[in-house]
Design a protein around this motif. Structure first.
Motif, PDB file in Angstrom:
ATOM      1  N   GLU A 207       1.121  11.716 -27.987  1.00  0.00           N
ATOM      2  CA  GLU A 207       0.525  13.048 -27.862  1.00  0.00           C
ATOM      3  C   GLU A 207      -0.408  13.387 -29.016  1.00  0.00           C
ATOM      4  N   ASN A 208      -0.275  12.650 -30.131  1.00  0.00           N
ATOM      5  CA  ASN A 208      -1.030  12.951 -31.342  1.00  0.00           C
ATOM      6  C   ASN A 208      -1.676  11.684 -31.893  1.00  0.00           C
TER       7      ASN A 208
ATOM      8  N   ILE B 108      -2.776  14.982 -35.382  1.00  0.00           N
ATOM      9  CA  ILE B 108      -3.552  16.004 -34.691  1.00  0.00           C
ATOM     10  C   ILE B 108      -3.360  15.784 -33.185  1.00  0.00           C
ATOM     11  N   PRO B 109      -2.938  16.836 -32.473  1.00  0.00           N
ATOM     12  CA  PRO B 109      -2.750  16.693 -31.030  1.00  0.00           C
ATOM     13  C   PRO B 109      -4.054  16.278 -30.330  1.00  0.00           C
TER      14      PRO B 109
ATOM     15  N   ARG C 128      -5.040  17.058 -27.489  1.00  0.00           N
ATOM     16  CA  ARG C 128      -5.662  18.225 -26.830  1.00  0.00           C
ATOM     17  C   ARG C 128      -6.545  19.011 -27.807  1.00  0.00           C
ATOM     18  N   GLU C 129      -6.192  19.029 -29.101  1.00  0.00           N
ATOM     19  CA  GLU C 129      -7.045  19.694 -30.104  1.00  0.00           C
ATOM     20  C   GLU C 129      -8.310  18.883 -30.365  1.00  0.00           C
ATOM     21  N   LEU C 130      -8.149  17.576 -30.403  1.00  0.00           N
ATOM     22  CA  LEU C 130      -9.310  16.712 -30.664  1.00  0.00           C
ATOM     23  C   LEU C 130     -10.347  16.800 -29.545  1.00  0.00           C
TER      24      LEU C 130
ATOM     25  N   ALA D 197     -11.489  19.322 -28.354  1.00  0.00           N
ATOM     26  CA  ALA D 197     -12.350  20.470 -28.635  1.00  0.00           C
ATOM     27  C   ALA D 197     -12.999  20.407 -30.022  1.00  0.00           C
ATOM     28  N   TRP D 198     -12.854  19.304 -30.733  1.00  0.00           N
ATOM     29  CA  TRP D 198     -13.449  19.199 -32.070  1.00  0.00           C
ATOM     30  C   TRP D 198     -14.959  19.279 -31.995  1.00  0.00           C
ATOM     31  N   GLU D 199     -15.546  19.734 -33.108  1.00  0.00           N
ATOM     32  CA  GLU D 199     -17.006  19.848 -33.159  1.00  0.00           C
ATOM     33  C   GLU D 199     -17.693  18.493 -33.212  1.00  0.00           C
TER      34      GLU D 199
ATOM     35  N   GLN E 179     -14.525  13.727 -30.325  1.00  0.00           N
ATOM     36  CA  GLN E 179     -14.255  14.264 -28.991  1.00  0.00           C
ATOM     37  C   GLN E 179     -14.276  13.154 -27.944  1.00  0.00           C
TER      38      GLN E 179
ATOM     39  N   HIS F 160      -7.091  10.026 -24.019  1.00  0.00           N
ATOM     40  CA  HIS F 160      -6.395  10.848 -23.026  1.00  0.00           C
ATOM     41  C   HIS F 160      -6.448  10.180 -21.648  1.00  0.00           C
TER      42      HIS F 160
END
Length: 187
Positions: free
Chosen positions: A64-65, A160-161, A163-165, A167-169, A174, A181
């Motif tokens: 997951e991370n 870092i999850p 799902r957060e990555l 949305a990374w800038e 990304q 995923h």
């Protein structure tokens, strides 16, 4: 240890059959192919016009991370990776394994290879240093999974999850997060 001509051929064959995720990555693949064809040894870490590098993306046991480390020279949180060492590495996968071990302190039995082929190809510019000009890294990114429990210093490492990555800038991070995923949904 690395036979440059064989590794060049192997890498070119991989890139010629590789399916890029988008137009940006397709450009990175084509740029990397042209670079490999133009250089006698594109893996040489001292080549001032750029070189092939590897990244090691490490998943946790739950998948997951992804573990990142704080890169001191660039002052950014990044995946693990670095240069190919021709006197130590037989190929780019072995270089990614070595880099992961060196940068995390993990032993080779603590993690496993998720994909024997790179999951992502990226070209990014490394800033100039006092002793070396700015230059591109043609990065081949491999995915690994933590098998044995491990603890990491939270000031230098962080999970870092995925799902957060997503949305990374940074579009490069990304893109590989999207690929990880997708890979995990296919397993």
């Amino acid at each position: 240890m690395m036979k440059v001509d064989q590794q060049k051929q192997f890498t070119l064959e991989f890139l010629q059959t590789y399916r890029a995720a988008d137009e940006v990555e397709l450009e990175h693949v084509q740029t990397t192919e042209a670079f490999i064809q133009a250089q006698p040894n594109p893996f040489d870490p001292l080549l001032p016009i750029g070189h092939i590098t590897v990244s090691a993306i490490l998943l946790d046991q739950a998948q997951e991370n992804i573990l990142f480390h704080h890169h001191l020279k660039l002052d950014r949180w990044l995946q693990f990776g670095g240069h190919i060492e021709p006197d130590q590495d037989r190929n780019t996968l072995q270089a990614a394994i070595r880099e992961l071990m060196e940068e995390t302190g993990l032993s080779v039995v603590a993690f496993g290879v998720v994909s024997g082929d790179p999951i992502d190809v990226d070209v990014h510019l490394i800033p100039a240093r006092a002793d070396f000009p700015a230059h591109p890294h043609h990065d081949l990114r491999y995915v690994f999974k933590l098998i044995l429990p491990a603890k990491f210093d939270e000031t230098s490492f962080k999970w870092i999850p995925i799902r957060e990555l997503l949305a990374w800038e940074d579009p490069s991070i990304q893109r590989f997060a999207q690929k990880v995923h997708l890979l995990l949904t296919e397993l």
